[in-house]
Structures are given as structure tokens and as C-alpha cells.
Design a protein around this motif. Structure first.
Motif, PDB file in Angstrom:
ATOM      1  N   THR A   1       0.815  -1.217   0.000  1.00 13.84           N
ATOM      2  CA  THR A   1       0.000   0.000   0.000  1.00 13.84           C
ATOM      3  C   THR A   1       0.849   1.268   0.000  1.00 13.84           C
ATOM      4  O   THR A   1       0.326   2.359  -0.223  1.00 13.84           O
ATOM      5  CB  THR A   1      -0.904   0.048   1.236  1.00 13.84           C
ATOM      6  OG1 THR A   1      -0.095   0.167   2.417  1.00 13.84           O
ATOM      7  CG2 THR A   1      -1.781  -1.194   1.341  1.00 13.84           C
TER       8      THR A   1
ATOM      9  N   LEU B   1       1.183   2.455   9.236  1.00 14.93           N
ATOM     10  CA  LEU B   1       0.416   1.275   9.635  1.00 14.93           C
ATOM     11  C   LEU B   1       1.152   0.440  10.673  1.00 14.93           C
ATOM     12  O   LEU B   1       0.909  -0.761  10.808  1.00 14.93           O
ATOM     13  CB  LEU B   1       0.094   0.414   8.400  1.00 14.93           C
ATOM     14  CG  LEU B   1      -0.828   1.072   7.361  1.00 14.93           C
ATOM     15  CD1 LEU B   1      -1.008   0.168   6.154  1.00 14.93           C
ATOM     16  CD2 LEU B   1      -2.177   1.415   7.975  1.00 14.93           C
TER      17      LEU B   1
ATOM     18  N   LEU C   1      -5.406  -3.322  11.648  1.00 20.14           N
ATOM     19  CA  LEU C   1      -5.302  -1.982  11.081  1.00 20.14           C
ATOM     20  C   LEU C   1      -4.824  -2.040   9.634  1.00 20.14           C
ATOM     21  O   LEU C   1      -5.340  -1.309   8.773  1.00 20.14           O
ATOM     22  CB  LEU C   1      -4.351  -1.124  11.910  1.00 20.14           C
ATOM     23  CG  LEU C   1      -4.209   0.326  11.438  1.00 20.14           C
ATOM     24  CD1 LEU C   1      -5.545   1.069  11.557  1.00 20.14           C
ATOM     25  CD2 LEU C   1      -3.132   1.061  12.229  1.00 20.14           C
TER      26      LEU C   1
ATOM     27  N   ALA D   1      -7.101  -0.569   6.695  1.00 18.28           N
ATOM     28  CA  ALA D   1      -6.570   0.546   5.911  1.00 18.28           C
ATOM     29  C   ALA D   1      -6.372   0.155   4.450  1.00 18.28           C
ATOM     30  O   ALA D   1      -6.632   0.957   3.540  1.00 18.28           O
ATOM     31  CB  ALA D   1      -5.249   1.026   6.520  1.00 18.28           C
ATOM     32  N   SER D   2      -5.911  -1.065   4.206  1.00 17.18           N
ATOM     33  CA  SER D   2      -5.713  -1.525   2.826  1.00 17.18           C
ATOM     34  C   SER D   2      -7.035  -1.573   2.081  1.00 17.18           C
ATOM     35  O   SER D   2      -7.134  -1.135   0.923  1.00 17.18           O
ATOM     36  CB  SER D   2      -5.053  -2.901   2.817  1.00 17.18           C
ATOM     37  OG  SER D   2      -3.809  -2.876   3.472  1.00 17.18           O
TER      38      SER D   2
ATOM     39  N   LEU E   1      -8.970   8.571   5.694  1.00  9.73           N
ATOM     40  CA  LEU E   1      -7.876   7.635   5.952  1.00  9.73           C
ATOM     41  C   LEU E   1      -6.571   8.385   6.202  1.00  9.73           C
ATOM     42  O   LEU E   1      -5.844   8.100   7.161  1.00  9.73           O
ATOM     43  CB  LEU E   1      -7.720   6.685   4.759  1.00  9.73           C
ATOM     44  CG  LEU E   1      -6.606   5.634   4.865  1.00  9.73           C
ATOM     45  CD1 LEU E   1      -6.870   4.668   6.008  1.00  9.73           C
ATOM     46  CD2 LEU E   1      -6.457   4.878   3.539  1.00  9.73           C
TER      47      LEU E   1
ATOM     48  N   LEU F   1      -4.565   8.478   9.825  1.00  9.69           N
ATOM     49  CA  LEU F   1      -3.283   7.786   9.958  1.00  9.69           C
ATOM     50  C   LEU F   1      -2.120   8.734  10.260  1.00  9.69           C
ATOM     51  O   LEU F   1      -1.267   8.419  11.095  1.00  9.69           O
ATOM     52  CB  LEU F   1      -2.979   7.004   8.674  1.00  9.69           C
ATOM     53  CG  LEU F   1      -3.861   5.790   8.390  1.00  9.69           C
ATOM     54  CD1 LEU F   1      -3.423   5.103   7.094  1.00  9.69           C
ATOM     55  CD2 LEU F   1      -3.819   4.793   9.546  1.00  9.69           C
TER      56      LEU F   1
END
Length: 418
Positions: free
Chosen positions: A130, A136, A205, A209-210, A238, A242
Motif C-alpha cells: 500500500t 500502519l 489496522l 486501511a488496505s 484515511l 493515519l
């Protein structure tokens, strides 16, 4: 740091030559910073307390990215084409460098095992795929990859603003992020690095998130406006979650990084006549004051480290400003060429350093000879990776973008434009 796919080397316009020169300087600074560990330890010990050379280069890179990335998107007017171009610009060399680092680890030149001990290999792989691994809770296989995570967060915000037609407000966004950084530096509670990963676990997570990233990019690339807005909101949220709450740099610095990139955008708008220079100047003053104040208030407890960061940040801003003042000037071919291969210089030099450290070890005293030999090997190697990895990747990206354009009958709005 990735440069825009359309930017040529030393044969383009003065503006592009200026940007290439800035990239070349930034890449050289980062490589000098990291190579000083191996070949110039005394120099490093003397200089770093006063000037963090690596942060100088990185902040300069971020300013240039802020200048060019939104322009690349707005010039195309097509979100799908933007993501295709970015993927073909970033991933080919990324894959070669990450693969080389893993091979060097198998050969014993690096010791990645200690860094990733106890981590799920699949989670690590997905996080890296990603490009958000640094946001992450996953260490980067090659340490310099951390900046790509912040660049991708910036891409998500840029696309979100473009999709909802708020992209001309980049100066306002920059000021807001700078002020938030300053506020965060004064609060008593500061979340630890990778706070979300600690709270919910790295694996969950990364998976969440992906999925959110894929969802955002696919929706943003849709032909339906409602889906594009949904994807834009998902991607923007997002990034805004993050960067402050799961970055490895302090909360205030993560916000400053985003503010700096949007400052670069605000400057480009003023230069292009979309905004005014007084407005850009006010934005710059606010961001600089907030960044320096944040670093001073909540920087490293060691005063020298704080001072080194502040000096580096101010020099990056001044260097960027000097380049603006020299618009119309032709820069030396050596600098513009270095800018052309800057992405290779940035990603390849840690791999070459790993080989050097494994073969000859690190010097206890400064060795200008070894430092010169390192760059004498690095630059031709980067010329090769640029020619045989980066250029073909960009060519494939342009071909895919051409097919996308033809597939919509030349109507970019059907491909996710605004």
C-alpha cells in the motif's frame, strides 16, 4: 521522492529545470546524510547538532512534491489517469529496491530479522504494497520508504479536495494544518508513535486501511460523481486519521509535513496566477511560525536535536524560496540531471550503503576518499536504474493513460475527472 512523470531533465523549461535542480539538491543531501554514518562519522557528529541534513533534504522534497503533484492531477483532469501515472512512476523502482534489500538480507548484508521479529510476513507485505507501511505500524524494509507513506497520504488529500472542488483552497488547508500542528505541540497528552496500531493491533489496522485505500481509489476513479465523492471522503479520512494518530514521527511533525506540501501547492497557485503572492506569503509565514514553534515547544528533549531540525526546516524553505526568485534562470546541467535521477538516488543509496557496510564496514574517522568513491559508484548506478527501470515504467504508464483516454472517447470527465 517521486517526481512528476512529465518532467524532463535538463532540456525542459526553466521552471522544470528549477524543480529538477531542487530535487537533485534534496536527493544529494539525503544521500550525504546517510553516507556520513559510514564514511564521515566525525563530520556527522559536528554538523548534525546544528543542521539535520537529512531533514533538510526531505523537507525540500516535500515542498517540491506539493508544488507539482496537484498540478499533475489538475492538468490531466482525470483521477484515474492520475493514479495510473503515480503507480507507474513509484512502483517499478520501489519493487527493485525492496527486492534487492530482501536479497541482501538473505546474503547477510542486512539484518531485517531483528526489525521484523514477531511480525506476520503477510501483514508486512500488504502494508508495504500500500506504501502506507510507515503509517500502519510496520517498519520499512528500506528506511527511506517512510517518506512515501506521507506522500501517499498527501495524494489522498489532494484527490479528495479535487473531487469535491475545494482544491483551490490549498493555502487555507496549509494554514489549518500548521495551526493544528502548533496546537498539538502545546497539549499535555501526546499519543505515542503508532498509537492506533497499539490500540487495535497492526494486523487488523493493515487489513482495514488496505481495504479503505483500495475502496477509495476505485471509487475515485469511477465515472459516477456520487461514487467519486464517496471515495474521496474515504481516502481523505484515511489520511487524516493515519498521519496524526499512527505515524512514526511525532503528531506535530506529521501535520507539519502535510502543511509544508500544501504550502508548495499554494506557492504554485500564486506563481500561476490562480492566487496572489501576498496570500501565499501569509500562508508561508503562518506555516513557518507554526512549524518552528511546534519543534521548539515539543521537539526532542535534547536541545541540539531540536535546533538541528529547526535549522534544516528553515534552510529548506529558504532554498525553495531562492529557487522561486530565480525563475527564468537556467540551472546547471549537472543539477538538472541529478534531479532527473533523484528518485533513484533517493531509493538506491541505502541499498548501496548496505553492501558497503557489509563489505568494508564503517569508518571510525572521516574518509573523504571513501565518500567520493561511494558517490562515484552511486550516480552511474542510478543512471542505469533510471534508464532501465524508471523510464520503461513511465512509458507503460503513459500508454495505459492513453488507452484510458481513448476508451472514454477523449472525455476525461467520464474517467473520474471533475
Amino acid at each position: 521522492m517521486p517526481r512528476p512523470p512529465a518532467a524532463p531533465g535538463s532540456t525542459g523549461s526553466p521552471r522544470l529545470g528549477r524543480l529538477d535542480a531542487l530535487r537533485g539538491i534534496a536527493a544529494l543531501l539525503v544521500a550525504v546524510d546517510h553516507s556520513s554514518y559510514s564514511f564521515m562519522p566525525e563530520f556527522r557528529e559536528r554538523v548534525m547538532p546544528e543542521l539535520n541534513i537529512g531533514r533538510y533534504g526531505v523537507m525540500l522534497f516535500f515542498l517540491v512534491s506539493g508544488y507539482v503533484i496537484p498540478a499533475s492531477l489538475e492538468r490531466r483532469g482525470c483521477v484515474r489517469s492520475f493514479w495510473i501515472g503515480r503507480a507507474h512512476r513509484v512502483y517499478p523502482l520501489w519493487a527493485v529496491v525492496v527486492g534487492s534489500a530482501l536479497v541482501l538480507n538473505l546474503l547477510g548484508f542486512t539484518r531485517l530479522g531483528a526489525r521484523f521479529e514477531g511480525r506476520n510476513p503477510l501483514t508486512v507485505a500488504v502494508a508495504h504494497a500500500t506504501l502506507l507501511q510507515e503509517l500502519l505500524g510496520t517498519p520499512s524494509v528500506v528506511l527511506v520508504l517512510w517518506t512515501l507513506s506521507y506522500e501517499l497520504a498527501f495524494y489522498l488529500l489532494v484527490v479528495a479536495l479535487f473531487t469535491v472542488r475545494l482544491h483551490p483552497r490549498s493555502g487555507t488547508v496549509s494554514v489549518a494544518l500548521g495551526v493544528l500542528a502548533a496546537v498539538s505541540a502545546t497539549v499535555a497528552f501526546v499519543p505515542p508513535a503508532s498509537a492506533l496500531s497499539l490500540a487495535v493491533g497492526t494486523g487488523p489496522l493493515v487489513a482495514l486501511a488496505s481495504a479503505a485505500l483500495v475502496f477509495a481509489v476505485l471509487c475515485e476513479s469511477s465515472g459516477r460523481y456520487e461514487l467519486r465523492v464517496t471515495g474521496a471522503v474515504a481516502g481523505g479520512v484515511l489520511a487524516l486519521v493515519l498521519v496524526p494518530f499512527n505515524g512514526t514521527v511525532p503528531l506535530w511533525e506529521g501535520l507539519v509535513i502535510l502543511a509544508v506540501m500544501f504550502l508548495g501547492t499554494a506557492v504554485r497557485r500564486a506563481e500561476g496566477g490562480e492566487s496572489t503572492w501576498p496570500r501565499a506569503a501569509r500562508t508561508a509565514v503562518v506555516v513557518v511560525v507554526c512549524a518552528v514553534g511546534s519543534a521548539y515547544e515539543h521537539g526532542d528533549t535534547a536541545t541540539f536535536a531540536r535546533r538541528g531540525w529547526i535549522t534544516a526546516f528553515l534552510l529548506a524553505v529558504l532554498t525553495f524560496g531562492a529557487a522561486l526568485a530565480l525563475r527564468g534562470t537556467r540551472f546547471p546541467r549537472a543539477l538538472t540531471w541529478l534531479g532527473t535521477v533523484s528518485y533513484s538516488v533517493y531509493l538506491v543509496h541505502p541499498v548501496l550503503l548496505a553492501v558497503s557496510d557489509g563489505v568494508i564496514g564503517r569508518c571510525r574517522r572521516d574518509s573523504l576518499v571513501l565518500e567520493a568513491v561511494f558517490f562515484a559508484v552511486l550516480l552511474p548506478l542510478c543512471a542505469l536504474t533510471h534508464r532501465f527501470v524508471e523510464v520503461p515504467g513511465q512509458a507503460r504508464g503513459r500508454e495505459r493513460i492513453r488507452r484510458v483516454t481513448e476508451g472514454t472517447g477523449g472525455n476525461l470527465f467520464a474517467s473520474g475527472g471533475d
